[in-house]
Write a protein that holds these residues in place. Structure first.
Motif, PDB file in Angstrom:
ATOM      1  N   GLY A  94     -20.306  13.417 -19.614  1.00 18.84           N
ATOM      2  CA  GLY A  94     -21.511  13.605 -18.796  1.00 18.84           C
ATOM      3  C   GLY A  94     -22.730  13.674 -19.692  1.00 18.84           C
ATOM      4  N   ALA A  95     -23.488  14.784 -19.575  1.00 15.46           N
ATOM      5  CA  ALA A  95     -24.710  14.945 -20.378  1.00 15.46           C
ATOM      6  C   ALA A  95     -24.464  15.776 -21.625  1.00 15.46           C
ATOM      7  N   THR A  96     -23.171  15.976 -22.004  1.00 20.65           N
ATOM      8  CA  THR A  96     -22.845  16.817 -23.158  1.00 20.65           C
ATOM      9  C   THR A  96     -22.191  15.992 -24.258  1.00 20.65           C
ATOM     10  N   LEU A  97     -22.708  16.145 -25.475  1.00 23.85           N
ATOM     11  CA  LEU A  97     -22.162  15.482 -26.648  1.00 23.85           C
ATOM     12  C   LEU A  97     -21.529  16.541 -27.542  1.00 23.85           C
ATOM     13  N   THR A  98     -20.242  16.366 -27.864  1.00 26.66           N
ATOM     14  CA  THR A  98     -19.550  17.307 -28.756  1.00 26.66           C
ATOM     15  C   THR A  98     -19.621  16.768 -30.174  1.00 26.66           C
ATOM     16  N   ILE A  99     -20.037  17.629 -31.113  1.00 23.25           N
ATOM     17  CA  ILE A  99     -20.144  17.210 -32.516  1.00 23.25           C
ATOM     18  C   ILE A  99     -19.345  18.161 -33.398  1.00 23.25           C
ATOM     19  N   ALA A 100     -18.743  17.606 -34.463  1.00 21.60           N
ATOM     20  CA  ALA A 100     -18.063  18.424 -35.470  1.00 21.60           C
ATOM     21  C   ALA A 100     -19.046  18.666 -36.600  1.00 21.60           C
ATOM     22  N   MET A 101     -19.154  19.927 -37.047  1.00 24.51           N
ATOM     23  CA  MET A 101     -20.083  20.247 -38.120  1.00 24.51           C
ATOM     24  C   MET A 101     -19.512  21.342 -39.008  1.00 24.51           C
ATOM     25  N   THR A 102     -19.938  21.365 -40.259  1.00 22.27           N
ATOM     26  CA  THR A 102     -19.448  22.376 -41.189  1.00 22.27           C
ATOM     27  C   THR A 102     -20.170  23.708 -41.014  1.00 22.27           C
ATOM     28  N   ASP A 103     -21.390  23.644 -40.463  1.00 19.85           N
ATOM     29  CA  ASP A 103     -22.210  24.855 -40.321  1.00 19.85           C
ATOM     30  C   ASP A 103     -22.686  24.996 -38.884  1.00 19.85           C
ATOM     31  N   PRO A 104     -21.958  25.773 -38.049  1.00 25.85           N
ATOM     32  CA  PRO A 104     -22.343  25.889 -36.639  1.00 25.85           C
ATOM     33  C   PRO A 104     -23.625  26.680 -36.407  1.00 25.85           C
ATOM     34  N   THR A 105     -24.208  27.252 -37.493  1.00 24.69           N
ATOM     35  CA  THR A 105     -25.474  27.986 -37.335  1.00 24.69           C
ATOM     36  C   THR A 105     -26.687  27.093 -37.541  1.00 24.69           C
ATOM     37  N   ASN A 106     -26.468  25.830 -37.888  1.00 20.61           N
ATOM     38  CA  ASN A 106     -27.592  24.930 -38.207  1.00 20.61           C
ATOM     39  C   ASN A 106     -28.265  24.451 -36.914  1.00 20.61           C
ATOM     40  N   VAL A 107     -29.164  25.296 -36.405  1.00 23.98           N
ATOM     41  CA  VAL A 107     -29.841  24.968 -35.148  1.00 23.98           C
ATOM     42  C   VAL A 107     -30.792  23.783 -35.300  1.00 23.98           C
ATOM     43  N   TYR A 119     -28.872  14.265 -25.093  1.00 20.95           N
ATOM     44  CA  TYR A 119     -27.712  14.985 -24.565  1.00 20.95           C
ATOM     45  C   TYR A 119     -27.759  16.456 -24.985  1.00 20.95           C
ATOM     46  N   ASN A 120     -27.112  17.309 -24.174  1.00 22.87           N
ATOM     47  CA  ASN A 120     -26.864  18.682 -24.611  1.00 22.87           C
ATOM     48  C   ASN A 120     -25.786  18.640 -25.683  1.00 22.87           C
ATOM     49  N   VAL A 121     -25.897  19.503 -26.682  1.00 18.99           N
ATOM     50  CA  VAL A 121     -24.986  19.442 -27.834  1.00 18.99           C
ATOM     51  C   VAL A 121     -24.044  20.640 -27.842  1.00 18.99           C
ATOM     52  N   GLU A 122     -22.728  20.372 -27.972  1.00 21.08           N
ATOM     53  CA  GLU A 122     -21.705  21.407 -28.107  1.00 21.08           C
ATOM     54  C   GLU A 122     -21.083  21.272 -29.494  1.00 21.08           C
ATOM     55  N   PRO A 123     -21.191  22.285 -30.380  1.00 16.42           N
ATOM     56  CA  PRO A 123     -20.622  22.154 -31.724  1.00 16.42           C
ATOM     57  C   PRO A 123     -19.172  22.636 -31.793  1.00 16.42           C
ATOM     58  N   VAL A 124     -18.392  22.024 -32.677  1.00 16.84           N
ATOM     59  CA  VAL A 124     -17.093  22.552 -33.089  1.00 16.84           C
ATOM     60  C   VAL A 124     -17.099  22.575 -34.613  1.00 16.84           C
ATOM     61  N   VAL A 125     -16.257  23.440 -35.217  1.00 25.09           N
ATOM     62  CA  VAL A 125     -16.241  23.584 -36.678  1.00 25.09           C
ATOM     63  C   VAL A 125     -15.158  22.698 -37.270  1.00 25.09           C
ATOM     64  N   ALA A 126     -15.500  22.037 -38.369  1.00 22.63           N
ATOM     65  CA  ALA A 126     -14.517  21.273 -39.133  1.00 22.63           C
ATOM     66  C   ALA A 126     -14.730  21.556 -40.617  1.00 22.63           C
ATOM     67  N   SER A 127     -13.684  21.364 -41.421  1.00 20.65           N
ATOM     68  CA  SER A 127     -13.812  21.640 -42.851  1.00 20.65           C
ATOM     69  C   SER A 127     -14.762  20.623 -43.495  1.00 20.65           C
ATOM     70  N   GLU A 128     -15.358  21.034 -44.605  1.00 18.95           N
ATOM     71  CA  GLU A 128     -16.360  20.194 -45.260  1.00 18.95           C
ATOM     72  C   GLU A 128     -15.764  18.879 -45.754  1.00 18.95           C
ATOM     73  N   THR A 129     -14.566  18.960 -46.367  1.00 19.39           N
ATOM     74  CA  THR A 129     -13.953  17.737 -46.879  1.00 19.39           C
ATOM     75  C   THR A 129     -13.595  16.781 -45.742  1.00 19.39           C
TER      76      THR A 129
END
Length: 586
Positions: A94-107, A119-129
């Motif tokens: 829909g109007a939501t984009l899910t992104i993987a990021m190393t730093d979920p605090t990076n507003v 789109y509205n953004v929903e973050p999930v955490v993934a390892s840096e490598t």
């Protein structure tokens, strides 16, 4: 506030203080993020840090190596943005984009992606490598840039994270910085950094900061067929400020909606929100709220923002502009143990300020004050404030009903709009509560007729209402450039002065200077018409007297009308005759 990764790992006993110190020394020598250095030195696994971040921020984690991303989703975010912020788009629903990021605090990253994609953004955490591997797999052009950046020192993300940690240290000493997640931070340094960002972000920040500096009460952003217009309301008058290029129309609307946490995809229905910003003024941090209203019009969305500056909220009743005899009556009425006091006037006439001043005067530890407002404009300590939400059934009437079960002494109802609210307010006033509220009427006497037109019986109005105050705001003559501006006695008499006063009055007028932006006016003052309901007026209300009869009787009893209040302020050099004539009638 975010917990730093080192402290978090120590708390979870995943590393020892000695290992943390070694990693910090390594970080100082080699650069990079602390978490990256801990992994590199073999003290923790990448997955452990990911799991901890997921737990700490309440954000799900993902193993990117086992996830296949749709190429259409990858195209939503350019390679340079993915590389810059170390993020990978995963899926769109829909109007939501899910992104993987190393730093979920990076507003900042999420804000940019919201603005870029819509789109509205929903973050999930993934390892840096895992994120770096995914960027190299899905964005081959970014692989070279990533490897170059890794060899040349700390990345943009690493520097941002380092800066974030430093900011967090500062915040911990600042005290009340817990609300940062609902603030849009604007400072001189941030504005300078944003020189490298999208021009729309800079433009919106300039519009907001300029309005604050000019002392505006409202910002209007209006789209027309071939023009986009920005206007400020300063001291009650609208002034054209700028006309940004039409290509920025939708971008400005989207940026403001993101800041106000509104749905950027909804362009057909009106929306209301709030922006809270903090900026540096003469070395001290200052916060200002913007009440945002978005309205779809023929050529786009018109946005109006009301500036709510707590420092400009005048809670001293003696400085609002009341005549001495009117102030005595008003203060006596609000200090009664029960009854109703009504403040009337059009939108923007200062009713809220008068009511807040009233409850500030009555606010003592032994008093229970409850307010129902739409919206709550200022937070006042020691007062229970309720935000009305019509869409879920919490209207003024419902709030008022609940208040009566909360053992109140004083009730403030933001506005009496219908029979149901009026009926409950009158009953509350008759059962031992002091009720303060507002109505939209032209003057004090016509308020009585308005209540009866709503369906309230005359005997209930007569016995519950103690005082009605009508008010307007007029611009003050600038104290820096005021000078005498004689007017013909005939004009003064026509405005309402007596023949005797017309010969003695010496009106003042501002010639215009830098302090008042060449307008001759600086600030505003209230005009007040205070009608105390005496026994004689009660009898007239009981027999259904007209507003005109009530007005005559009140004036016989010494009521100062809006026009008379204005003329007194002309006589005292506070405002001009033009302002009084513009806002009042004889």
């Amino acid at each position: 506030m975010a917990v730093r990764i080192g402290e978090l790992l120590l708390k979870e006993k995943r590393i020892t203080p000695e290992q943390l110190q070694q990693a910090l020394n390594h970080q100082k020598a080699q650069g990079g993020k602390l978490g990256y250095n801990l992994v590199k030195m073999g003290f923790v696994k990448d997955e452990e840090i990911t799991a901890l971040l997921s737990k700490q921020y309440g954000v799900p984690s993902i193993n990117l190596a086992q996830f296949e991303i749709d190429p259409a989703v990858v195209k939503l975010i350019p390679a340079d943005t993915a590389s810059k912020y170390q993020i990978v788009p995963l899926s769109r629903s829909g109007a939501t984009l899910t992104i993987a990021m190393t730093d979920p605090t990076n507003v900042f990253a999420m804000d940019d992606i919201k603005f870029m994609t819509g789109y509205n953004v929903e973050p999930v955490v993934a390892s840096e490598t895992a994120v770096i591997d995914a960027i190299q797999r899905y964005y081959p052009s970014a692989a070279k840039a990533t490897s170059t950046r890794e060899s040349s020192g700390p990345s943009t993300l690493e520097l941002a994270t380092k800066n974030l940690e430093e900011l967090q240290q500062l915040e911990s000493t600042a005290g009340d910085v817990e609300v940062l997640e609902e603030l849009q931070e604007i400072s001189a340094d941030a504005l300078a950094k944003q020189g490298e960002e999208a021009p729309v972000v800079r433009l919106v920040n300039v519009v907001l900061m300029s309005a604050i500096q000019k002392g505006a009460s409202d910002i209007h952003i209006e789209p027309y067929e071939k023009e986009l217009r920005v206007r400020y309301r300063v001291d009650g008058i609208l002034y054209n400020i700028m006309s940004p290029p039409m290509k920025f129309r939708d971008a400005i609307a989207s940026r403001l909606k993101i800041m106000a946490r509104l749905d950027i995809a909804e362009k057909r229905l009106p929306q209301d929100g709030r922006i809270k910003i903090r900026f540096n003024e003469n070395g001290t941090a200052k916060e200002i709220d913007f009440r945002v209203s978005v309205l779809p019009t023929l050529f786009g969305e018109k946005i109006v923002m009301r500036l709510l500056d707590k420092d400009k909220l005048m809670l001293d009743m003696t400085k609002l502009g009341f005549e001495p005899e009117s102030l005595v009556k008003f203060e006596a009425a609000i200090q009664r143990p029960w009854g109703m006091v009504l403040v009337t006037g059009p939108t923007g006439s200062g009713k809220t300020n008068t009511l807040y001043s009233s409850i500030a005067r009555l606010n003592t530890p032994e008093t229970n004050i409850m307010t129902a407002e739409d919206p709550v404009e200022f937070n006042l300590v020691g007062i229970n404030q309720v935000q009305v939400r019509e869409q879920i059934g919490l209207n003024f009437a419902a709030a008022l009903r609940s208040f009566l079960r909360q053992d109140p002494n004083i009730i403030l109802v933001g506005e009496i709009r219908d029979f149901e609210t009026a009926e409950i307010a009158v009953k509350a006033a008759l059962t031992g509560h002091m009720v303060l509220s507002t109505l939209h009427t032209n003057d004090a006497p016509s308020t009585v007729n308005r209540l009866m037109n709503m369906g309230i019986e005359p005997f209930l109005v007569a016995s519950s209402v103690h005082l009605i105050c009508a008010q307007r705001l007029v611009r003050r003559v600038c104290s820096n450039c005021k000078e005498a501006s004689p007017l013909p006695p005939a004009a003064l008499v026509q405005a309402g002065f007596s023949q005797e006063d017309a010969g003695a009055v010496k009106p003042l007028k501002g010639v215009g200077c830098d302090k008042c932006n060449l307008t001759g006016y600086k600030g505003r003052v209230g005009l007040y018409e205070v009608m105390e309901i005496s026994e004689e007026l009660r009898e007239l209300i009981l027999v259904g007297a007209s507003g005109l009869e009530l007005r005559r009787k009140a004036m016989d009893e010494g009521m100062v009308t809006l026009r008379q209040s204005g003329l007194r302020k002309v006589k005292n050099g506070m405002t001009t005759l033009e302002e009084v004539v513009r806002e009042t009638v004889k």
